[in-house]
Design an enzyme around this catalytic site. Structure first.
Site, PDB file in Angstrom:
ATOM      1  N   VAL A  54      51.110  32.907  44.894  1.00  0.00           N
ATOM      2  CA  VAL A  54      52.425  33.765  45.125  1.00  0.00           C
ATOM      3  C   VAL A  54      51.954  35.284  45.604  1.00  0.00           C
ATOM      4  O   VAL A  54      52.839  36.009  46.397  1.00  0.00           O
ATOM      5  CB  VAL A  54      53.542  34.033  44.222  1.00  0.00           C
ATOM      6  CG1 VAL A  54      54.096  32.469  43.816  1.00  0.00           C
ATOM      7  CG2 VAL A  54      52.762  34.454  42.888  1.00  0.00           C
ATOM      8  N   GLY A  55      50.893  35.619  45.393  1.00  0.00           N
ATOM      9  CA  GLY A  55      50.185  36.951  45.668  1.00  0.00           C
ATOM     10  C   GLY A  55      48.571  36.664  45.748  1.00  0.00           C
ATOM     11  O   GLY A  55      48.193  36.248  44.951  1.00  0.00           O
ATOM     12  N   CYS A 107      42.881  42.461  45.819  1.00  0.00           N
ATOM     13  CA  CYS A 107      41.428  42.321  46.016  1.00  0.00           C
ATOM     14  C   CYS A 107      40.702  41.889  44.984  1.00  0.00           C
ATOM     15  O   CYS A 107      39.441  41.428  45.045  1.00  0.00           O
ATOM     16  CB  CYS A 107      41.082  43.803  46.243  1.00  0.00           C
ATOM     17  SG  CYS A 107      41.318  45.162  44.953  1.00  0.00           S
ATOM     18  N   VAL A 108      41.317  41.791  43.726  1.00  0.00           N
ATOM     19  CA  VAL A 108      40.508  41.360  42.688  1.00  0.00           C
ATOM     20  C   VAL A 108      40.828  39.891  42.220  1.00  0.00           C
ATOM     21  O   VAL A 108      39.934  39.024  41.908  1.00  0.00           O
ATOM     22  CB  VAL A 108      40.620  42.497  41.425  1.00  0.00           C
ATOM     23  CG1 VAL A 108      40.225  41.474  40.222  1.00  0.00           C
ATOM     24  CG2 VAL A 108      40.227  43.455  41.607  1.00  0.00           C
ATOM     25  N   ALA A 109      42.216  39.369  42.515  1.00  0.00           N
ATOM     26  CA  ALA A 109      42.474  38.253  41.679  1.00  0.00           C
ATOM     27  C   ALA A 109      43.907  37.751  42.615  1.00  0.00           C
ATOM     28  O   ALA A 109      44.168  38.527  43.379  1.00  0.00           O
ATOM     29  CB  ALA A 109      42.901  38.263  40.316  1.00  0.00           C
ATOM     30  N   GLN A 110      44.331  36.592  42.479  1.00  0.00           N
ATOM     31  CA  GLN A 110      45.255  35.962  43.120  1.00  0.00           C
ATOM     32  C   GLN A 110      46.168  35.198  41.880  1.00  0.00           C
ATOM     33  O   GLN A 110      45.779  34.817  40.891  1.00  0.00           O
ATOM     34  CB  GLN A 110      45.028  34.973  44.183  1.00  0.00           C
ATOM     35  CG  GLN A 110      44.252  33.602  43.772  1.00  0.00           C
ATOM     36  CD  GLN A 110      43.815  32.851  45.095  1.00  0.00           C
ATOM     37  OE1 GLN A 110      43.306  33.443  46.160  1.00  0.00           O
ATOM     38  NE2 GLN A 110      43.849  31.586  44.981  1.00  0.00           N
ATOM     39  N   VAL A 111      47.600  35.139  42.312  1.00  0.00           N
ATOM     40  CA  VAL A 111      48.417  34.576  41.237  1.00  0.00           C
ATOM     41  C   VAL A 111      49.121  33.341  41.553  1.00  0.00           C
ATOM     42  O   VAL A 111      49.727  33.298  42.760  1.00  0.00           O
ATOM     43  CB  VAL A 111      49.312  35.847  41.000  1.00  0.00           C
ATOM     44  CG1 VAL A 111      50.281  35.457  39.797  1.00  0.00           C
ATOM     45  CG2 VAL A 111      48.610  37.288  40.303  1.00  0.00           C
ATOM     46  N   ASP A 137      48.848  52.329  36.408  1.00  0.00           N
ATOM     47  CA  ASP A 137      49.110  51.781  37.699  1.00  0.00           C
ATOM     48  C   ASP A 137      50.644  51.433  37.823  1.00  0.00           C
ATOM     49  O   ASP A 137      51.165  50.288  38.095  1.00  0.00           O
ATOM     50  CB  ASP A 137      48.400  50.420  37.923  1.00  0.00           C
ATOM     51  CG  ASP A 137      48.172  50.154  39.614  1.00  0.00           C
ATOM     52  OD1 ASP A 137      48.238  50.983  40.077  1.00  0.00           O
ATOM     53  OD2 ASP A 137      47.898  49.233  40.022  1.00  0.00           O
TER      54      ASP A 137
END
EC number: 2.7.11.-
Length: 617
Positions: free
Chosen positions: A206-207, A210-214, A436
């Site tokens: 779903v997204g 730059c570090v991870a995807q979900v 953040d």
């Protein structure tokens, strides 16, 4: 280190490694053999791996099967150079080649910009173009430099307002890594039958940052009581092997620990599912096959990108080398660039280990357990490793959707007030601030159910009996949901007192006092004219309040932006967490005023500034 006898065992029995493929080949053992014979057969092929990979045989061995041989803690504590030095001269040569290649790529991107920088003084248009080119170069330089740009945008005491504004937009959607990599990490963390724990409707994330995807998936509640889940607790807390889990409401009774002396456990651990004909454990389901919905909860599965640790460690090493070289220049020496890189390294350590984010989420949940208007995703503590974070999926609407025209004014005002109260509690009550807080990480729930009568009912319930609110989900209260808690900021007790004093001085219009507190709190400064700095700060605060009838007309974010510009002019460098919290206030006030132009953050902060945090509770 592998001892000689372990090495000899591994060498003598190395020919038995072909048993890894017993599932596919089907002839690794004779058919029809007894249960004990089958168990001994597979022990011969697997036990040498357990012994050679781990220091002992016992209760700790099964849990450590999922752990990776190379840990970030090794890189963080010992350093990449020291670690490679222990692996021999060939590894050192390869490291030098990789560093040289990476340095060449970075120089090709950034050196021309450094060469063209003097041209920015000729015209404002050239300065804007140069910043745009720097933004694009950073955007394409990998996760370390993207995070560096995001972090630098919060240091308004070090960089110009134009730079910080430009790089605050550095939220990149990168190309997701292949599903095969995600599947490999799931199998490595939770075993080959991970499909009995997590169910994916689609392989598309779903997204992807730059570090991870979900991914959005579903977790089986009933299977969270499996014995093997308890062993995953060893991966759930950085630097410890203790099993820290939230049993309620998912778990009731803990089953006894299993070890390699238990024959039944060994068979379940080592034999393929096809060999366990009489076992109660069935064949694992396909990752995209969904059982009954009443046994599932929606979850978000966050997965780190492949090769992240290696690239980050290499970039940090180059940054350390570059910061020491640039630190020799007279004009930038006051910035203490090596210290800045060390601060950024700590941030990246937390970003590349998802267990830190799980800890932060639990900390926030504890802090806001009595505040129903703020919610954080719940990490499913057994299903958390260094590379994977499984947390509850929160169906919400981004707060930016309520900045549009046509949204009821009362609803906008309530959302803005919730955000300001949330931030003030984080700062002055909890001293644990989300680092953040951009609009993409703030969601809204329950906006459709807001009504005057509902609001009155909620207030009455909260005053009389909070338990009633928890057992009446139909009320659907308005609340904010905060995501991505990998970065947090907290101050020392003395720094927090100083921070409160700065805000008190701003409210009272005491510019000289603000300057004195800033100088006292500065991490480093080369302010050559202290009296001039105090006079300019006093003028700044006075002008900000001039011709203002009420404090609600005072834009705190604009005032703080001018304060940062003054700090940079006089080379006064703040402590990073101090600066991060100030930036969080600026972001939240800007977001709040876009929803409610009459928002008065100073009025809302008065109970914290002059009466102490106890008046808020």
């Amino acid at each position: 280190m592998v001892t000689p006898w372990r090495l000899s065992v591994r060498v003598c029995l190395s020919h038995l490694r072909c048993f890894e493929f017993r599932k596919e080949l089907g002839h690794s053992r004779p058919l029809g053999c007894s249960r004990n014979a089958r168990l001994c057969w597979f022990l011969l092929g697997t036990l040498p791996k357990l012994i050679s990979a781990h220091g002992s045989v016992g209760e700790g061995a099964p849990g450590s099967l999922c752990q990776r041989k190379t840990h970030w803690s090794d890189l963080a504590e010992n350093g990449l150079v020291e670690k490679v030095a222990q692996e021999g001269p060939l590894a050192r040569v390869l490291l030098c080649l990789r560093l040289g290649l990476r340095a060449g790529v970075l120089l090709a991107k950034f050196f021309p910009l450094l060469f063209l920088y003097p041209l920015t003084y000729l015209a404002p248009g050239l300065s804007t173009l140069w910043l745009h080119l720097l933004f694009k170069a950073t955007e394409t330089s990998g996760p370390t430099y993207i995070k560096l740009g995001q972090w630098a945008s919060t240091r308004r005491d070090l960089f110009s307002e134009a730079f910080c504004t430009q790089f605050s937009k550095l939220h990149v959607q990168v190309t997701p890594h292949p599903w095969a990599r995600t599947e490999y990490l799931l199998q490595q963390a939770f075993g080959e039958d991970w499909g009995s724990l997590l169910f994916f409707e689609t392989r598309e994330p779903v997204g992807s940052g730059c570090v991870a995807q979900v991914y959005k998936a579903f977790a089986s509640i009933s299977l969270l009581e499996e014995d093997r889940i308890w062993r995953l607790g060893e991966l759930s807390a950085p630097g410890t092997r203790a099993v820290v889990m939230q049993r309620e409401p998912f778990m009731k009774d803990r089953k006894p620990s299993e070890n390699l002396a238990d024959e039944a456990f060994l068979e379940k651990l080592l034999l393929p599912k096809a060999d366990l004909g009489g076992s109660e454990v069935g064949v694992s389901q396909a990752p995209w096959h969904l059982p009954k919905s009443d046994h599932l909860i929606p979850v978000a599965v966050k997965v780190l990108h492949p090769g992240l640790l290696s690239q980050v460690s290499m970039d940090l090493l180059l940054m350390k080398i570059g910061s020491k070289a640039l630190g020799l220049l007279p004009g930038v020496k006051w910035l203490s660039l090596p210290e800045i890189v060390e601060e950024f390294e700590k941030l990246m350590v937390q970003q590349t280990d998802l267990r830190y984010e799980a800890q932060n989420l639990e900390h926030f949940q504890h802090n806001f357990q009595d505040m129903a208007s703020v919610k954080f995703p719940t990490p499913l503590r057994p299903l958390i490793t260094r590379d994977i974070l499984v947390e509850t999926y929160e169906e919400s609407v981004p707060v930016s959707s309520y900045q549009q025209a046509g949204i009821p004014t009362d609803l906008k005002r309530k959302i803005a007030q919730l955000g300001i109260n949330m931030l003030l509690k984080m700062i002055f009550v909890d001293n644990f601030v989300h680092g953040d807080l951009h609009p993409g990480n703030i969601l809204v729930q329950g906006a459709d159910g807001v009504s005057p009568s509902l609001e009155m009912q909620q207030q009455q319930v909260n005053v009389c009996d909070t338990l009633v609110a928890t057992i009446a989900p139909a009320l659907c209260p308005l609340r904010l949901v905060l995501l991505d808690a990998g970065i947090v900021a907290k101050l020392q007790a003395s720094d927090l007192r100083n921070f409160r004093a700065v805000f008190q001085a701003v409210v009272m219009g005491q510019g000289h006092r603000v300057a004195e507190l800033m100088l006292h709190h500065a991490q480093a400064n080369e302010c050559r004219d202290v009296e001039r700095f105090k006079a300019e700060m006093a003028t700044l605060v006075t002008q900000a309040r001039k011709n203002i009838v009420t404090l609600e007309k005072l834009h705190v974010s604009s005032l703080l932006s001018s304060v940062f510009k003054l700090l940079m002019t006089h080379k006064v460098k703040l402590e990073s967490n101090f600066a991060s919290i100030v930036v969080a206030i600026m972001v939240l006030e800007g977001l709040g005023r876009s929803l409610d132009p009459t928002l008065d953050i100073l009025e809302a902060a008065k109970p914290f500034l002059f009466k102490g945090p106890a008046s808020f509770l």
